[in-house]
Design a protein around this motif. Structure first.
Motif, mmCIF file in Angstrom:
data_model
loop_
_atom_site.group_PDB
_atom_site.id
_atom_site.type_symbol
_atom_site.label_atom_id
_atom_site.label_comp_id
_atom_site.label_asym_id
_atom_site.label_seq_id
_atom_site.Cartn_x
_atom_site.Cartn_y
_atom_site.Cartn_z
ATOM 1 N N PHE A 189 106.223 84.002 -7.685
ATOM 2 C CA PHE A 189 106.021 84.082 -6.245
ATOM 3 C C PHE A 189 107.312 84.605 -5.637
ATOM 4 C CE2 PHE A 189 105.290 82.793 -1.926
ATOM 5 C CZ PHE A 189 103.908 82.851 -1.797
ATOM 6 N N ILE A 190 107.221 85.755 -5.012
ATOM 7 C CA ILE A 190 108.415 86.383 -4.452
ATOM 8 C C ILE A 190 108.823 85.716 -3.146
ATOM 9 C CG2 ILE A 190 107.905 88.594 -5.541
ATOM 10 C CD1 ILE A 190 106.935 89.563 -2.783
ATOM 11 N N GLY A 191 110.037 85.923 -2.757
ATOM 12 C CA GLY A 191 110.492 85.468 -1.457
ATOM 13 C C GLY A 191 111.684 84.549 -1.486
ATOM 14 N N ALA A 192 111.958 83.906 -2.616
ATOM 15 C CA ALA A 192 113.069 82.961 -2.673
ATOM 16 C C ALA A 192 114.398 83.653 -2.376
ATOM 17 C CB ALA A 192 113.111 82.272 -4.029
ATOM 18 N N ASP A 193 114.598 84.842 -2.932
ATOM 19 C CA ASP A 193 115.850 85.574 -2.697
ATOM 20 C C ASP A 193 116.033 85.903 -1.217
ATOM 21 O OD1 ASP A 193 116.719 85.624 -5.392
ATOM 22 O OD2 ASP A 193 115.376 87.298 -5.797
ATOM 23 N N LEU A 194 114.940 86.249 -0.554
ATOM 24 C CA LEU A 194 115.004 86.545 0.873
ATOM 25 C C LEU A 194 115.430 85.312 1.659
ATOM 26 C CD1 LEU A 194 114.526 88.370 3.329
ATOM 27 C CD2 LEU A 194 112.133 87.688 3.245
ATOM 28 N N VAL A 195 114.840 84.158 1.349
ATOM 29 C CA VAL A 195 115.215 82.924 2.045
ATOM 30 C C VAL A 195 116.690 82.619 1.808
ATOM 31 C CG1 VAL A 195 114.868 80.421 2.161
ATOM 32 C CG2 VAL A 195 112.892 81.945 2.048
ATOM 33 N N LEU A 196 117.149 82.748 0.576
ATOM 34 C CA LEU A 196 118.560 82.472 0.272
ATOM 35 C C LEU A 196 119.485 83.430 1.020
ATOM 36 C CD1 LEU A 196 118.300 81.690 -3.537
ATOM 37 C CD2 LEU A 196 118.732 80.075 -1.667
ATOM 38 N N ALA A 197 119.112 84.697 1.114
ATOM 39 C CA ALA A 197 119.917 85.666 1.857
ATOM 40 C C ALA A 197 119.957 85.319 3.343
ATOM 41 C CB ALA A 197 119.367 87.077 1.649
ATOM 42 N N LEU A 198 118.818 84.913 3.891
ATOM 43 C CA LEU A 198 118.780 84.529 5.308
ATOM 44 C C LEU A 198 119.628 83.285 5.568
ATOM 45 C CD1 LEU A 198 115.032 85.247 6.091
ATOM 46 C CD2 LEU A 198 117.026 86.441 7.039
ATOM 47 N N VAL A 199 119.594 82.335 4.641
ATOM 48 C CA VAL A 199 120.445 81.145 4.785
ATOM 49 C C VAL A 199 121.908 81.571 4.847
ATOM 50 C CG1 VAL A 199 121.308 79.089 3.567
ATOM 51 C CG2 VAL A 199 118.838 79.476 3.779
ATOM 52 N N ARG A 200 122.324 82.433 3.932
ATOM 53 C CA ARG A 200 123.722 82.886 3.894
ATOM 54 C C ARG A 200 124.098 83.593 5.204
ATOM 55 N NH1 ARG A 200 126.305 82.404 -0.742
ATOM 56 N NH2 ARG A 200 127.811 84.033 -0.272
ATOM 57 N N LEU A 201 123.218 84.459 5.672
ATOM 58 C CA LEU A 201 123.513 85.182 6.919
ATOM 59 C C LEU A 201 123.591 84.234 8.112
ATOM 60 C CD1 LEU A 201 121.350 88.389 6.422
ATOM 61 C CD2 LEU A 201 123.863 88.240 6.489
ATOM 62 N N ARG A 202 122.642 83.310 8.199
ATOM 63 C CA ARG A 202 122.637 82.389 9.333
ATOM 64 C C ARG A 202 123.813 81.421 9.305
ATOM 65 N NH1 ARG A 202 116.291 81.028 10.524
ATOM 66 N NH2 ARG A 202 115.660 83.178 10.884
ATOM 67 N N GLU A 203 124.299 81.123 8.117
ATOM 68 C CA GLU A 203 125.480 80.276 8.007
ATOM 69 C C GLU A 203 126.777 81.076 8.177
ATOM 70 O OE1 GLU A 203 124.892 78.329 4.198
ATOM 71 O OE2 GLU A 203 124.135 76.542 5.206
ATOM 72 N N GLY A 204 126.641 82.391 8.325
ATOM 73 C CA GLY A 204 127.805 83.234 8.524
ATOM 74 C C GLY A 204 128.586 83.521 7.247
ATOM 75 N N ARG A 205 127.931 83.364 6.101
ATOM 76 C CA ARG A 205 128.612 83.586 4.825
ATOM 77 C C ARG A 205 128.450 85.012 4.328
ATOM 78 N NH1 ARG A 205 126.566 79.747 0.616
ATOM 79 N NH2 ARG A 205 124.695 79.486 1.859
ATOM 80 N N GLY A 206 127.647 85.825 4.983
ATOM 81 C CA GLY A 206 127.456 87.206 4.544
ATOM 82 C C GLY A 206 126.731 87.301 3.232
ATOM 83 N N ALA A 207 126.725 88.455 2.651
ATOM 84 C CA ALA A 207 125.952 88.708 1.442
ATOM 85 C C ALA A 207 126.775 88.633 0.155
ATOM 86 C CB ALA A 207 125.290 90.077 1.538
#
Length: 177
Positions: free
Chosen positions: A158-176
């Motif tokens: 099931f795809i999508g986990a990487d997207l959620v993790l990337a969004l978490v990083r961006l919203r926390e201000g940690r970048g990619a």
């Protein structure tokens, strides 16, 4: 072979409903509706069509009906992962109208993970629900659980986990990084 066999109509309805996930053909939704409605005409106590009627009504933006169908499915067969998952999904969709729906969404999605821990869609929606609430720690935890299930070959990936993790990083201000 038997046009009055409720389980056959339920199975056909579920198959057409599931096809809409990938094909997005409106005819599939209508075929699903016809078979699932026929199932209830033949046997309204059969639990299996209710989760798919819940899903069908989510897709048609009939959220009150979706929740009613989902509740009926959970009442009749609480240990059916589809019943818990689709009811949780209906509440999550309804949370855009009323944030009080977040908690029942989480409750049913958690129950879906208890009933079917390898049902990957539940982990994805839980991750996205946590993300929507700003609960980044849980969003990351649920997404990482999905990645583990994917790595173990637990069901269809099931795809999508990487997207959620990337969004978490961006919203926390940690970048990619």
């Amino acid at each position: 072979l038997d046009p009055d066999y409720a389980m056959a109509h339920s199975g056909l309805g579920a198959a057409y409903a599931m096809r809409t996930i990938n094909r997005r053909d409106p005819d599939d939704l209508e075929k699903a509706r016809v078979h699932l409605t026929r199932t209830l005409e033949l046997d309204s106590e059969l639990a299996e069509p209710y989760p798919w009627l819940c899903y069908l009504n989510i897709r048609l933006s009939r959220l009150e009906t979706a929740i009613a169908m989902g509740r009926r499915g959970v009442k009749l067969l609480p240990n059916l992962v589809h019943a818990q998952y689709f009811l949780g999904l209906a509440f999550f969709a309804a949370s855009e109208q009323d944030t009080a729906n977040y908690q029942p969404a989480a409750d049913h999605l958690f129950e879906a993970t208890r009933v079917g821990p390898h049902w990957q869609a539940s982990w994805f929606v839980l991750a996205y629900l946590a993300l929507a609430q700003g609960d980044y720690r849980h969003a990351q935890q649920f997404a990482e659980r999905l990645l583990v299930l994917n790595a173990r070959g637990a069901g269809v990936p099931f795809i999508g986990a990487d997207l959620v993790l990337a969004l978490v990083r961006l919203r926390e201000g940690r970048g990619a990084d």
